[in-house]
Write a protein that holds these residues in place. Structure first.
Motif, PDB file in Angstrom:
ATOM      1  N   ASN A  78       0.815  -1.216   0.000  1.00 30.10           N
ATOM      2  CA  ASN A  78       0.000   0.000   0.000  1.00 30.10           C
ATOM      3  C   ASN A  78       0.849   1.267   0.000  1.00 30.10           C
ATOM      4  O   ASN A  78       0.394   2.338  -0.401  1.00 30.10           O
ATOM      5  N   THR A  79       2.084   1.121   0.471  1.00 29.09           N
ATOM      6  CA  THR A  79       2.911   2.292   0.777  1.00 29.09           C
ATOM      7  C   THR A  79       3.967   2.593  -0.283  1.00 29.09           C
ATOM      8  O   THR A  79       4.232   3.746  -0.599  1.00 29.09           O
ATOM      9  N   ILE A  80       4.588   1.542  -0.818  1.00 33.11           N
ATOM     10  CA  ILE A  80       5.723   1.725  -1.733  1.00 33.11           C
ATOM     11  C   ILE A  80       5.247   1.673  -3.176  1.00 33.11           C
ATOM     12  O   ILE A  80       4.546   0.743  -3.588  1.00 33.11           O
ATOM     13  N   SER A  81       5.646   2.642  -3.959  1.00 32.31           N
ATOM     14  CA  SER A  81       5.327   2.632  -5.385  1.00 32.31           C
ATOM     15  C   SER A  81       6.118   1.533  -6.083  1.00 32.31           C
ATOM     16  O   SER A  81       7.329   1.392  -5.866  1.00 32.31           O
ATOM     17  N   ASN A  82       5.437   0.743  -6.903  1.00 35.06           N
ATOM     18  CA  ASN A  82       6.094  -0.338  -7.655  1.00 35.06           C
ATOM     19  C   ASN A  82       6.912  -1.241  -6.737  1.00 35.06           C
ATOM     20  O   ASN A  82       8.067  -1.584  -7.026  1.00 35.06           O
ATOM     21  N   ALA A  83       6.311  -1.640  -5.627  1.00 34.02           N
ATOM     22  CA  ALA A  83       7.015  -2.459  -4.638  1.00 34.02           C
ATOM     23  C   ALA A  83       7.381  -3.823  -5.206  1.00 34.02           C
ATOM     24  O   ALA A  83       6.622  -4.413  -5.990  1.00 34.02           O
ATOM     25  N   ASP A  84       8.553  -4.330  -4.799  1.00 29.52           N
ATOM     26  CA  ASP A  84       9.024  -5.660  -5.189  1.00 29.52           C
ATOM     27  C   ASP A  84       8.981  -6.525  -3.929  1.00 29.52           C
ATOM     28  O   ASP A  84       9.927  -6.552  -3.141  1.00 29.52           O
ATOM     29  N   ILE A  85       7.879  -7.233  -3.752  1.00 30.67           N
ATOM     30  CA  ILE A  85       7.642  -7.993  -2.520  1.00 30.67           C
ATOM     31  C   ILE A  85       7.347  -9.444  -2.871  1.00 30.67           C
ATOM     32  O   ILE A  85       6.525  -9.735  -3.748  1.00 30.67           O
ATOM     33  N   THR A  86       8.006 -10.354  -2.171  1.00 28.13           N
ATOM     34  CA  THR A  86       7.765 -11.786  -2.340  1.00 28.13           C
ATOM     35  C   THR A  86       7.453 -12.394  -0.982  1.00 28.13           C
ATOM     36  O   THR A  86       8.198 -12.191  -0.015  1.00 28.13           O
ATOM     37  N   VAL A  87       6.354 -13.131  -0.909  1.00 26.61           N
ATOM     38  CA  VAL A  87       5.988 -13.874   0.303  1.00 26.61           C
ATOM     39  C   VAL A  87       6.226 -15.358   0.039  1.00 26.61           C
ATOM     40  O   VAL A  87       5.822 -15.889  -1.005  1.00 26.61           O
ATOM     41  N   ILE A  88       6.884 -16.028   0.984  1.00 25.36           N
ATOM     42  CA  ILE A  88       7.126 -17.466   0.875  1.00 25.36           C
ATOM     43  C   ILE A  88       6.275 -18.171   1.925  1.00 25.36           C
ATOM     44  O   ILE A  88       6.470 -17.971   3.125  1.00 25.36           O
ATOM     45  N   GLU A  89       5.319 -18.976   1.487  1.00 23.65           N
ATOM     46  CA  GLU A  89       4.386 -19.618   2.414  1.00 23.65           C
ATOM     47  C   GLU A  89       3.805 -20.893   1.798  1.00 23.65           C
ATOM     48  O   GLU A  89       3.132 -20.837   0.775  1.00 23.65           O
ATOM     49  N   PRO A  90       4.022 -22.053   2.411  1.00 21.05           N
ATOM     50  CA  PRO A  90       3.522 -23.312   1.843  1.00 21.05           C
ATOM     51  C   PRO A  90       2.085 -23.655   2.206  1.00 21.05           C
ATOM     52  O   PRO A  90       1.451 -24.449   1.509  1.00 21.05           O
ATOM     53  N   ASP A  91       1.548 -23.090   3.275  1.00 22.95           N
ATOM     54  CA  ASP A  91       0.251 -23.513   3.805  1.00 22.95           C
ATOM     55  C   ASP A  91      -0.888 -22.787   3.098  1.00 22.95           C
ATOM     56  O   ASP A  91      -1.001 -21.565   3.189  1.00 22.95           O
ATOM     57  N   PRO A  92      -1.784 -23.501   2.410  1.00 28.94           N
ATOM     58  CA  PRO A  92      -2.888 -22.839   1.695  1.00 28.94           C
ATOM     59  C   PRO A  92      -3.925 -22.203   2.621  1.00 28.94           C
ATOM     60  O   PRO A  92      -4.753 -21.414   2.170  1.00 28.94           O
ATOM     61  N   LEU A  93      -3.875 -22.510   3.925  1.00 28.70           N
ATOM     62  CA  LEU A  93      -4.795 -21.919   4.895  1.00 28.70           C
ATOM     63  C   LEU A  93      -4.048 -21.083   5.929  1.00 28.70           C
ATOM     64  O   LEU A  93      -4.471 -20.965   7.079  1.00 28.70           O
ATOM     65  N   SER A  94      -2.960 -20.492   5.516  1.00 26.40           N
ATOM     66  CA  SER A  94      -2.057 -19.824   6.466  1.00 26.40           C
ATOM     67  C   SER A  94      -2.692 -18.637   7.177  1.00 26.40           C
ATOM     68  O   SER A  94      -2.272 -18.266   8.275  1.00 26.40           O
ATOM     69  N   VAL A  95      -3.699 -18.009   6.590  1.00 26.30           N
ATOM     70  CA  VAL A  95      -4.298 -16.822   7.208  1.00 26.30           C
ATOM     71  C   VAL A  95      -5.546 -17.155   8.024  1.00 26.30           C
ATOM     72  O   VAL A  95      -6.282 -16.262   8.435  1.00 26.30           O
ATOM     73  N   SER A  96      -5.795 -18.435   8.255  1.00 31.11           N
ATOM     74  CA  SER A  96      -6.936 -18.813   9.084  1.00 31.11           C
ATOM     75  C   SER A  96      -6.849 -18.137  10.449  1.00 31.11           C
ATOM     76  O   SER A  96      -5.766 -17.851  10.952  1.00 31.11           O
ATOM     77  N   TYR A  97      -8.007 -17.919  11.050  1.00 39.18           N
ATOM     78  CA  TYR A  97      -8.110 -17.084  12.249  1.00 39.18           C
ATOM     79  C   TYR A  97      -7.854 -17.919  13.509  1.00 39.18           C
ATOM     80  O   TYR A  97      -8.773 -18.451  14.135  1.00 39.18           O
TER      81      TYR A  97
END
Length: 492
Positions: A78-97
């Motif tokens: 949201n903050t950086i123009s043309n940001a180069d960001i990579t997330v590494i995450e194997p779990d398909p439900l990683s954002v579960s509450y």
């Protein structure tokens, strides 16, 4: 996400239980809640560094795409123009509450109420690698994914969470790397025959079944001796430190509801010397224990479970002065820990497992002897590598392994990463804020907020040491939408 969308998500939760609260009542509550108002208001605001840092350049890699990692990615994006960001995450439900697992374990929610898909929350333009980091090389600014893929970075943000180390308890097996998977070994014992743990999704579901089984057993129980329900609290830092207390309170409430509380003795065995680490909150909790007839044993650390015999052995420990010789052969006295095993029978036991970061993190050069990522507790910058940061449960800070802590931490990390990428010093500071909505019954919560001062830091103009129905409404209806639709958008 827009302000009205977060409000709508909250009201959708309210609509599920109109017998408890109407939309109109919910809106009235939101108006009077400074915490709710601040979260909703912040959902339309960027970071404080946005205008000054929009054009910084560099490759940012985030190790871990759970609540802390994905929220950090969103806020950076949201903050950086043309940001180069990579997330590494194997779990398909990683954002579960995960904070909702206590409510699943007590029959308030269903498991589907807390499951969210990782891929639905990857910010537009952010790259996702669906693999596991197998080594970290901070001296060469790279990580290796699945043993073969090199990923380089200019800034590394570690949001690897905390593993559930059930294998540290003799008789149990496995180390669970996320709430929703890798639990086959652990489930050989946990989830069966009276042994339960809400710290992973299948375990939360099984805990509710276990409570119902205990209730049915109590209804049929005729003997003079009471059934035994045990609850453990482990040694060392662990996420959601209030969960072992919450599930005990909720088990009590369900037993009362069923009319069989008098047939069950409830015992809380904690490794610590107090029920809660903040004195202002500990005192009312002790009183609540007395009022509910709970037993408590301090300085008891769970060491072994024998599921066949239905016994749990704890190391009961204390400090003693012992005589040693110094280099000159003269006597000196030091306090050392000594212990003895104490065995308890159980019909139901809830296990809160010891925890640590994944070994790939804890045993790397950014880790520590205690396994957590070694950071400056205020800036969350690595103590050894200035382009490495930690956020969430894996961060080696004195307190702060809750979702509420991560909500404060990720904003600090974002501001400081942007500052460093722009050639400036990291100046944003985390003050240790932690929040524990301590569920004390079906309909009551004590909202414990505090920081490194170890004093209450309430967001409401109410006595924070009191159990309140209004805090139950916050916990059950509002915190999940604020988290899933506010924090994971990088706005709240």
């Amino acid at each position: 996400m827009k302000k009205n969308e977060i409000l709508e998500e909250i009201l959708n939760e309210v609509d599920k239980h109109p017998e408890i609260m109407s939309r109109r009542e919910a809106l009235k509550y939101l108006t009077m809640s400074p915490l709710a108002a601040s979260v909703i208001a912040s959902a339309t605001v960027g970071t404080t560094a946005a205008s000054a840092s929009a054009d910084v350049k560099g490759k940012i890699v985030i190790l871990g795409g759970g609540l802390a990692g994905m929220s950090t990615a969103a806020r950076l994006n949201n903050t950086i123009s043309n940001a180069d960001i990579t997330v590494i995450e194997p779990d398909p439900l990683s954002v579960s509450y995960q904070p909702g697992q206590t409510l699943v374990a007590s029959g308030v929610w269903e498991i589907d109420d807390i499951i969210y898909k990782r891929d639905d929350f990857v910010p537009s333009g952010v790259k996702l690698i669906k693999g596991s980091v197998t080594s970290i090389d901070p001296e060469n600014n790279k990580v290796v994914v699945d043993g073969s893929q090199d990923v380089t970075y200019d800034q590394l943000i570690v949001a690897a969470g905390a593993n559930l180390n059930y294998a540290a308890i003799k008789g149990l097996e496995g180390e669970i790397t996320s709430s929703g998977k890798d639990n086959a070994a652990t489930k050989k014992v946990v989830t069966q025959n009276g042994v339960h743990s809400l710290y992973f999704q299948d375990g939360a579901v099984a805990t509710w079944a276990g409570i119902q089984e205990l209730i049915n057993k109590a209804k049929a129980h005729k003997g003079p001796e009471k059934l035994q329900a045990l609850f453990s609290n482990p040694r060392g830092p662990f996420k959601c430190g209030g969960a072992p207390l919450k599930i005990m309170y909720l088990t009590h409430a369900r037993l009362v509801e069923a009319g069989v509380r008098d047939k069950v003795e409830m015992t809380f065995n904690t490794n610590n010397g107090a029920l809660f680490g903040i004195p202002d909150y500990n005192a009312p909790i002790v009183k609540q224990f007395e009022e509910r007839g709970f037993k408590v044993n301090y300085k008891h650390n769970l060491a072994e479970i024998d599921p066949a015999a239905k016994t749990a052995t704890f190391n009961k420990w204390w400090m003693e002065k012992k005589e040693f010789e110094d280099e000159m052969g003269d006597p000196i006295f030091k306090e050392v820990e000594v212990s003895e095993p104490v065995t308890f029978k159980y019909d139901f036991i809830h296990v809160a497992p010891p925890q640590k970061t994944p070994d790939v993190v804890g045993k790397s050069k950014i880790g520590s002897a205690g396994s957590w990522v070694t950071v400056n507790k205020e800036t969350l910058q690595s103590s050894f590598f200035p382009n490495v940061w930690a956020v969430g449960d894996c961060a080696g800070v004195p307190m702060g392994k809750t979702g509420g802590s991560a909500r404060k931490q990720y904003k600090v990390v974002v501001d400081n990463v942007i500052s460093v990428m722009g050639g400036k010093e990291p100046t944003a500071k985390y003050d240790g804020y932690t929040v524990c909505p301590l569920i004390t019954g079906l309909g009551t919560v004590m909202l414990a907020e505090f920081n490194w001062t170890k004093k209450p830091t309430p967001s409401f103009p109410l006595d924070p040491t009191k159990e309140r129905w209004i805090m139950w409404l916050l916990k059950v209806y509002m915190l999940k939408p604020m988290t899933i639709h506010g924090m994971l958008s990088g706005r709240a």
